[in-house]
Design a protein around this motif. Structure first.
Motif, PDB file in Angstrom:
ATOM      1  N   PRO A  64       0.827  -1.199   0.000  1.00 60.52           N
ATOM      2  CA  PRO A  64       0.000   0.000   0.000  1.00 60.52           C
ATOM      3  C   PRO A  64       0.870   1.262   0.000  1.00 60.52           C
ATOM      4  O   PRO A  64       2.035   1.192   0.398  1.00 60.52           O
ATOM      5  N   VAL A  65       0.290   2.387  -0.444  1.00 68.42           N
ATOM      6  CA  VAL A  65       1.032   3.640  -0.461  1.00 68.42           C
ATOM      7  C   VAL A  65       1.410   3.998   0.979  1.00 68.42           C
ATOM      8  O   VAL A  65       0.581   3.939   1.889  1.00 68.42           O
ATOM      9  N   LEU A  66       2.683   4.320   1.192  1.00 66.12           N
ATOM     10  CA  LEU A  66       3.189   4.557   2.549  1.00 66.12           C
ATOM     11  C   LEU A  66       2.847   5.965   3.016  1.00 66.12           C
ATOM     12  O   LEU A  66       2.866   6.912   2.218  1.00 66.12           O
ATOM     13  N   PRO A  67       2.550   6.103   4.326  1.00 61.49           N
ATOM     14  CA  PRO A  67       2.127   7.415   4.824  1.00 61.49           C
ATOM     15  C   PRO A  67       3.219   8.483   4.716  1.00 61.49           C
ATOM     16  O   PRO A  67       4.404   8.193   4.812  1.00 61.49           O
ATOM     17  N   LEU A  68       2.758   9.728   4.545  1.00 58.87           N
ATOM     18  CA  LEU A  68       3.671  10.875   4.466  1.00 58.87           C
ATOM     19  C   LEU A  68       4.087  11.305   5.872  1.00 58.87           C
ATOM     20  O   LEU A  68       3.520  10.854   6.860  1.00 58.87           O
ATOM     21  N   GLY A  69       5.084  12.203   5.912  1.00 60.50           N
ATOM     22  CA  GLY A  69       5.455  12.823   7.177  1.00 60.50           C
ATOM     23  C   GLY A  69       6.621  12.158   7.885  1.00 60.50           C
ATOM     24  O   GLY A  69       6.960  12.534   9.007  1.00 60.50           O
ATOM     25  N   VAL A  70       7.264  11.182   7.241  1.00 60.11           N
ATOM     26  CA  VAL A  70       8.424  10.526   7.868  1.00 60.11           C
ATOM     27  C   VAL A  70       9.669  11.360   7.559  1.00 60.11           C
ATOM     28  O   VAL A  70       9.962  11.643   6.398  1.00 60.11           O
ATOM     29  N   THR A  71      10.384  11.762   8.596  1.00 58.62           N
ATOM     30  CA  THR A  71      11.585  12.578   8.393  1.00 58.62           C
ATOM     31  C   THR A  71      12.833  11.690   8.431  1.00 58.62           C
ATOM     32  O   THR A  71      12.757  10.496   8.649  1.00 58.62           O
ATOM     33  N   CYS A  72      13.974  12.293   8.220  1.00 58.75           N
ATOM     34  CA  CYS A  72      15.240  11.556   8.244  1.00 58.75           C
ATOM     35  C   CYS A  72      16.322  12.523   8.737  1.00 58.75           C
ATOM     36  O   CYS A  72      16.261  13.709   8.394  1.00 58.75           O
ATOM     37  N   CYS A  73      17.317  12.136   9.490  1.00 65.46           N
ATOM     38  CA  CYS A  73      17.812  10.784   9.643  1.00 65.46           C
ATOM     39  C   CYS A  73      18.215  10.577  11.109  1.00 65.46           C
ATOM     40  O   CYS A  73      19.258  11.086  11.539  1.00 65.46           O
ATOM     41  N   SER A  74      17.430   9.850  11.839  1.00 67.15           N
ATOM     42  CA  SER A  74      17.762   9.500  13.224  1.00 67.15           C
ATOM     43  C   SER A  74      18.887   8.471  13.233  1.00 67.15           C
ATOM     44  O   SER A  74      19.198   7.865  12.193  1.00 67.15           O
ATOM     45  N   ALA A  75      19.444   8.233  14.403  1.00 71.45           N
ATOM     46  CA  ALA A  75      20.520   7.234  14.503  1.00 71.45           C
ATOM     47  C   ALA A  75      20.015   5.868  14.051  1.00 71.45           C
ATOM     48  O   ALA A  75      20.729   5.127  13.360  1.00 71.45           O
ATOM     49  N   ALA A  76      18.776   5.549  14.405  1.00 74.39           N
ATOM     50  CA  ALA A  76      18.238   4.244  13.993  1.00 74.39           C
ATOM     51  C   ALA A  76      18.087   4.191  12.478  1.00 74.39           C
ATOM     52  O   ALA A  76      18.351   3.158  11.849  1.00 74.39           O
ATOM     53  N   GLN A  77      17.665   5.310  11.884  1.00 74.80           N
ATOM     54  CA  GLN A  77      17.527   5.327  10.418  1.00 74.80           C
ATOM     55  C   GLN A  77      18.886   5.219   9.742  1.00 74.80           C
ATOM     56  O   GLN A  77      19.025   4.536   8.723  1.00 74.80           O
ATOM     57  N   VAL A  78      19.875   5.895  10.296  1.00 80.18           N
ATOM     58  CA  VAL A  78      21.218   5.798   9.700  1.00 80.18           C
ATOM     59  C   VAL A  78      21.720   4.368   9.786  1.00 80.18           C
ATOM     60  O   VAL A  78      22.318   3.836   8.835  1.00 80.18           O
ATOM     61  N   ALA A  79      21.446   3.715  10.894  1.00 78.94           N
ATOM     62  CA  ALA A  79      21.854   2.305  11.019  1.00 78.94           C
ATOM     63  C   ALA A  79      21.169   1.457   9.955  1.00 78.94           C
ATOM     64  O   ALA A  79      21.777   0.552   9.355  1.00 78.94           O
ATOM     65  N   ASP A  80      19.906   1.768   9.695  1.00 82.71           N
ATOM     66  CA  ASP A  80      19.149   1.043   8.670  1.00 82.71           C
ATOM     67  C   ASP A  80      19.743   1.301   7.271  1.00 82.71           C
ATOM     68  O   ASP A  80      19.842   0.397   6.432  1.00 82.71           O
ATOM     69  N   MET A  81      20.143   2.549   7.040  1.00 80.03           N
ATOM     70  CA  MET A  81      20.722   2.905   5.733  1.00 80.03           C
ATOM     71  C   MET A  81      22.067   2.235   5.506  1.00 80.03           C
ATOM     72  O   MET A  81      22.402   1.824   4.389  1.00 80.03           O
ATOM     73  N   THR A  82      22.853   2.152   6.575  1.00 78.48           N
ATOM     74  CA  THR A  82      24.231   1.690   6.393  1.00 78.48           C
ATOM     75  C   THR A  82      24.383   0.170   6.516  1.00 78.48           C
ATOM     76  O   THR A  82      25.391  -0.375   6.060  1.00 78.48           O
ATOM     77  N   ALA A  83      23.398  -0.487   7.117  1.00 82.53           N
ATOM     78  CA  ALA A  83      23.532  -1.949   7.299  1.00 82.53           C
ATOM     79  C   ALA A  83      23.785  -2.669   5.964  1.00 82.53           C
ATOM     80  O   ALA A  83      24.712  -3.494   5.866  1.00 82.53           O
ATOM     81  N   PRO A  84      23.004  -2.384   4.896  1.00 83.95           N
ATOM     82  CA  PRO A  84      23.286  -3.084   3.626  1.00 83.95           C
ATOM     83  C   PRO A  84      24.659  -2.727   3.065  1.00 83.95           C
ATOM     84  O   PRO A  84      25.299  -3.555   2.413  1.00 83.95           O
ATOM     85  N   LEU A  85      25.106  -1.503   3.337  1.00 84.28           N
ATOM     86  CA  LEU A  85      26.420  -1.100   2.820  1.00 84.28           C
ATOM     87  C   LEU A  85      27.529  -1.877   3.517  1.00 84.28           C
ATOM     88  O   LEU A  85      28.539  -2.245   2.898  1.00 84.28           O
TER      89      LEU A  85
END
Ligand code: GLC
Length: 443
Positions: free
Chosen positions: A280-301
């Motif tokens: 489904p279309v994902l809700p708006l209003g999600v900001t970036c970049c908390s420490a948890a989000q950065v961890a999520d971004m860098t894990a695949p790298l």
């Protein structure tokens, strides 16, 4: 409207076509005969054996150099991988070619939906006008000294996805052999291009390609590419949409001239908020970049970096980006964070994408989206008057008393790549103006 990215895999019964055509000749009372028209013999995929795999030697110096030359790149997305060029609102104009080069991108990844411009039956001839169109674009990009990654994108049936409106269905039994025979044509057509052209076998294999089917098909396709392009660097990526998590299942052919690609759209609820093609279309209003989000971004790298070290193939992050429905400040932070995270792990990249929903360039205003560009481009900056008589430091840049690029020093590990942006973002807060009138030094 673009189809759903998260569509589920529905295994399809594969029709088995007779290997040889059926010819009936029946005698009749009158002594005549009837014949049923011949169906062209279905091509046999075993005529395209997979290259041996299981002992990939690691990358050649040629592949390593090509991966490095990709540097900081951008995808010409939504252009040639739309069902037809222009159907998703943007085309490859001379302006976008000029602007991408002038912005200092080292490479352009060119996604192409070959499957919608080729016959449905053997020999699956690619429309000559379309082939010529793609070649003319590749030539223009190469003439700008850009490295070009020419791929195959959105062959919907290959992944078992629904077709887009207006696409013609191919018999199920022909889908895979058609993929290989399309590559036979593409590789032959582009075989004489110089070293700055790189081929990428397939964007984001998923669905029915997950697991061993992709390993086998990629090895077949590389086999045909190698007949006409024995040494050209070729990009191959893992399944589940080029997920780093699937690198462990990727079985590379025994070939040294390979670059491996992964895509990283983490955190997906941020990067794809409001994206119409996600269900489904994902809700708006999600900001970036908390420490948890950065961890999520860098894990695949990190996964990709470890894999690259163990297998000795370079990794190219062929796509990352955030859709325009996210707030701009977060997108700028995201772009900068991703760029730095990728580069600090020794990989090169291409931002998704240049001039559409994720774009850094507005093709109507013919202008860069300056704050966004500052995250991923290498645009030349001109310092406004208040800064001309002073020196200041921002990240690893030192600006001297002159507004010209020559005053810009770079302490990054790769001196020819000048990260001339983000001083700081958004530009409007310091009045730095972006000038795109000439390219920066490039490696
Ligand atoms: C993949 C898709 C492309 C999409 C992008 C971001 O590359 O092929 O169509 O825009 O990811 O979702």
């Amino acid at each position: 409207m673009r189809p759903a990215r998260t569509s589920l895999f529905h295994p399809k019964a594969r029709a088995v076509l007779a290997a040889s055509a059926l010819l009936l000749a029946a005698g009749c009372a009158a002594g005549g005969s009837i014949s049923i028209p011949l169906t062209p013999a279905a091509p046999d995929i075993n005529a395209y054996p997979p290259m041996p795999k299981g002992a990939p030697p690691g990358a050649s110096a040629r592949a390593e150099a090509a991966a490095k030359a990709l540097g900081r790149g951008v995808n010409f997305g939504n252009m040639l991988e739309a069902p037809t060029e222009g159907a998703w609102g943007v085309s490859v104009t001379d302006d976008v070619i000029d602007k991408a080069a002038a912005a200092g991108f080292a490479s352009v990844r060119l996604p192409v939906r070959w499957s919608n411009h080729a016959g449905a039956e053997a020999p699956f001839t690619i429309d000559p006008a379309f082939m010529t169109r793609v070649e003319s674009i590749v030539d223009k990009l190469l003439a700008k000294n850009l490295v070009v990654v020419l791929n195959m994108h959105h062959y919907r049936q290959l992944d078992g996805d629904a077709l887009d409106a207006g696409e013609a269905k191919v018999a199920d039994a022909l889908v895979d052999v058609r993929f290989v025979m399309l590559w036979e044509q593409i590789a032959a057509r582009f075989k004489s291009k110089g070293d700055r052209l790189v081929l990428e076998l397939y964007n984001e294999p998923h669905g029915r390609m997950n697991g061993e089917p992709w390993n086998v098909l990629a090895a077949r396709a590389l086999g045909v590419v190698r007949k006409s392009n024995p040494e050209r660097p070729v990009v191959i990526g893992p399944t589940h949409w080029n997920s780093a998590g699937d690198l462990a299942q990727l079985k590379l052919p025994n070939d040294a001239n390979l670059i491996v690609t992964v895509h990283d759209y983490n955190p997906f609820p941020f990067t794809h908020q409001g994206a119409e093609w996600v269900t489904p279309v994902l809700p708006l209003g999600v900001t970036c970049c908390s420490a948890a989000q950065v961890a999520d971004m860098t894990a695949p790298l990190d996964v990709a970096k470890s894999w690259a070290a163990a297998k000795r193939y370079p990794v190219y992050v062929g796509e990352f980006g955030a859709y325009s429905k996210a707030d701009e400040a977060s997108r700028v932070t995201f772009n900068r964070t991703m760029r730095d995270a990728i580069e600090s792990r020794g990989m090169t990249w291409a931002y998704w994408e240049f001039a559409a929903g994720f774009g850094v360039y507005d093709p109507v205003k013919l202008a860069f989206e300056a704050p966004l560009t500052c995250g991923v481009s290498v645009v030349r900056v001109t310092l406004p008057a208040p800064f001309l008589s002073s020196t200041f430091r921002m990240r690893n840049l030192t600006f001297g008393a002159t507004p010209r690029l020559a005053a810009l020093e770079d302490s990054a590990p790769d001196p020819p790549m000048v990260p001339a942006m983000c001083v700081p973002c958004p530009y409007s807060s310091v009045g730095v103006e972006v000038a795109n009138e000439r390219p920066l030094r490039k490696s």
